[in-house]
Design a protein around this motif. Structure first.
Motif, mmCIF file in Angstrom:
data_model
loop_
_atom_site.group_PDB
_atom_site.id
_atom_site.type_symbol
_atom_site.label_atom_id
_atom_site.label_comp_id
_atom_site.label_asym_id
_atom_site.label_seq_id
_atom_site.Cartn_x
_atom_site.Cartn_y
_atom_site.Cartn_z
ATOM 1 N N TYR A 55 55.643 70.059 98.498
ATOM 2 C CA TYR A 55 55.557 71.510 98.636
ATOM 3 C C TYR A 55 56.917 72.183 98.492
ATOM 4 N N ASP A 56 57.987 71.401 98.516
ATOM 5 C CA ASP A 56 59.341 71.952 98.405
ATOM 6 C C ASP A 56 60.144 71.065 97.460
ATOM 7 N N ALA A 57 60.080 71.380 96.174
ATOM 8 C CA ALA A 57 60.761 70.574 95.164
ATOM 9 C C ALA A 57 62.266 70.839 95.186
ATOM 10 N N ALA A 58 63.018 69.905 94.627
ATOM 11 C CA ALA A 58 64.452 70.113 94.457
ATOM 12 C C ALA A 58 64.616 71.125 93.324
ATOM 13 N N ALA A 65 55.541 71.395 92.213
ATOM 14 C CA ALA A 65 54.803 71.018 93.419
ATOM 15 C C ALA A 65 53.494 70.333 93.017
ATOM 16 N N PHE A 66 52.960 69.535 93.929
ATOM 17 C CA PHE A 66 51.679 68.880 93.654
ATOM 18 C C PHE A 66 50.994 68.461 94.945
ATOM 19 N N VAL A 67 49.690 68.231 94.838
ATOM 20 C CA VAL A 67 48.899 67.633 95.907
ATOM 21 C C VAL A 67 48.143 66.465 95.293
ATOM 22 N N GLU A 68 48.221 65.300 95.923
ATOM 23 C CA GLU A 68 47.528 64.105 95.444
ATOM 24 C C GLU A 68 46.407 63.754 96.412
ATOM 25 N N LEU A 69 45.236 63.445 95.864
ATOM 26 C CA LEU A 69 44.092 63.010 96.654
ATOM 27 C C LEU A 69 43.775 61.557 96.332
ATOM 28 N N PHE A 108 43.755 61.326 92.278
ATOM 29 C CA PHE A 108 43.570 62.611 91.587
ATOM 30 C C PHE A 108 44.729 63.517 91.957
ATOM 31 N N VAL A 109 45.453 64.010 90.953
ATOM 32 C CA VAL A 109 46.651 64.815 91.182
ATOM 33 C C VAL A 109 46.435 66.246 90.706
ATOM 34 N N ILE A 110 46.719 67.195 91.599
ATOM 35 C CA ILE A 110 46.692 68.610 91.240
ATOM 36 C C ILE A 110 48.130 69.079 91.093
ATOM 37 N N GLY A 111 48.523 69.407 89.862
ATOM 38 C CA GLY A 111 49.889 69.859 89.602
ATOM 39 C C GLY A 111 49.988 71.368 89.659
ATOM 40 N N ASP A 112 51.119 71.868 90.135
ATOM 41 C CA ASP A 112 51.309 73.311 90.268
ATOM 42 C C ASP A 112 51.402 73.983 88.902
ATOM 43 N N ASP A 113 50.774 75.129 88.784
ATOM 44 C CA ASP A 113 50.777 75.914 87.550
ATOM 45 C C ASP A 113 52.149 76.558 87.358
ATOM 46 N N SER A 114 52.750 76.303 86.216
ATOM 47 C CA SER A 114 54.057 76.884 85.913
ATOM 48 C C SER A 114 53.966 78.374 85.613
ATOM 49 N N VAL A 130 49.393 75.327 93.469
ATOM 50 C CA VAL A 130 49.456 74.545 94.708
ATOM 51 C C VAL A 130 50.881 74.501 95.273
ATOM 52 N N ASP A 131 51.613 75.581 95.081
ATOM 53 C CA ASP A 131 52.947 75.693 95.685
ATOM 54 C C ASP A 131 52.768 76.210 97.108
ATOM 55 N N PHE A 132 52.402 75.280 98.006
ATOM 56 C CA PHE A 132 52.175 75.666 99.392
ATOM 57 C C PHE A 132 53.493 75.942 100.100
ATOM 58 N N GLN A 133 53.423 76.741 101.155
ATOM 59 C CA GLN A 133 54.623 77.163 101.874
ATOM 60 C C GLN A 133 55.289 76.002 102.606
#
Length: 233
Positions: A55-58, A65-69, A108-114, A130-133
């Motif tokens: 949620y906090d990339a370099a 950012a991403f969320v993996e299930l 299953f990977v959800i990648g953040d929309d650029s 999916v750029d969560f706070q």
């Protein structure tokens, strides 16, 4: 769950056999036990869970950012939601509609929309916002009204925690939060998750294909898989 109970029982069973018949390094032993337990419990349905979150990339989060299930291959995610819950007031600030099917490897990977429908996350199966706070915050996984999993991270002193058990730490930029054991959900974020200094979207140290008890005959060949185990900070 019945799946977790089955896995725990099978791990104990196969650990006794391995201790009596072969010598393994700690990492190799952990991987092989997981493989055999999954095979022995193949008839029991596992629940889809959150396995890793960045949620906090370099640098910029946008597109990184991403969320993996992690869940049973073939599971349809149509109609499912990822929700972001604000740790300050408990309000849902983001609803992410999921779609697609969990692939054969169970990841299953959800990648953040650029911003243009693409993502910088190479292993993405789906592109969404999916750029969560940063923490304290919580991420919920829902199948319609059913809550399947929840991850809360950060210091919730005076805030609203919507995760499980105790909160996972709020990691530094560039680190992800990764589940320690994909076969065991303790329903406690502090125990289940740890910081990962090198995020691994789409990669887990487990095989999704059930391995039968006869796997003992070729365990030596499986030792090479131990090299893909996650390196945690």
């Amino acid at each position: 769950s019945s799946y977790a109970a089955c896995v725990c029982g099978q791990v104990n069973h196969w650990e006794k056999i391995m201790n009596n018949t072969m010598k393994f390094g700690a990492r190799s032993k952990q991987l092989l036990l997981a493989l055999m337990a999954m095979g022995s419990c193949a008839s029991v349905q596992a629940q889809t869970i959150i396995s890793e979150v960045l949620y906090d990339a370099a640098g910029t989060d946008n597109g990184n950012a991403f969320v993996e299930l992690f869940g049973p291959p073939g599971t349809s995610l149509d109609g499912w939601l990822l929700q972001g819950v604000n740790g300050a007031d408990g309000n849902v600030y983001r609803n992410v509609a999921l779609a697609g099917t969990i692939p054969p490897d169970g990841v299953f990977v959800i990648g953040d929309d650029s911003g243009d429908g693409t993502t910088l996350v190479g292993a993405a199966d789906l592109v969404r916002e999916v750029d969560f706070q940063n923490g304290p915050d919580s991420i919920l996984l829902r199948d319609d009204a059913v809550l399947l999993d929840a991850l809360g991270y950060g210091d919730f002193s005076g805030g609203v925690f919507a995760g499980e058990g105790s909160a996972a730490p709020d990691v530094v930029a560039g680190n992800s939060l990764a589940r320690l054991d994909l076969l065991l959900d303790r329903n406690d974020n502090l125990l289940d998750f740890a910081a990962l200094d090198m995020p691994t979207p789409g990669e887990v140290p487990l095989a999704s294909v059930p391995v039968p008890p006869a796997a003992l005959l070729f365990l030596s060949g499986m030792l090479g898989l131990a090299g893909i185990a996650r390196k945690r900070s």
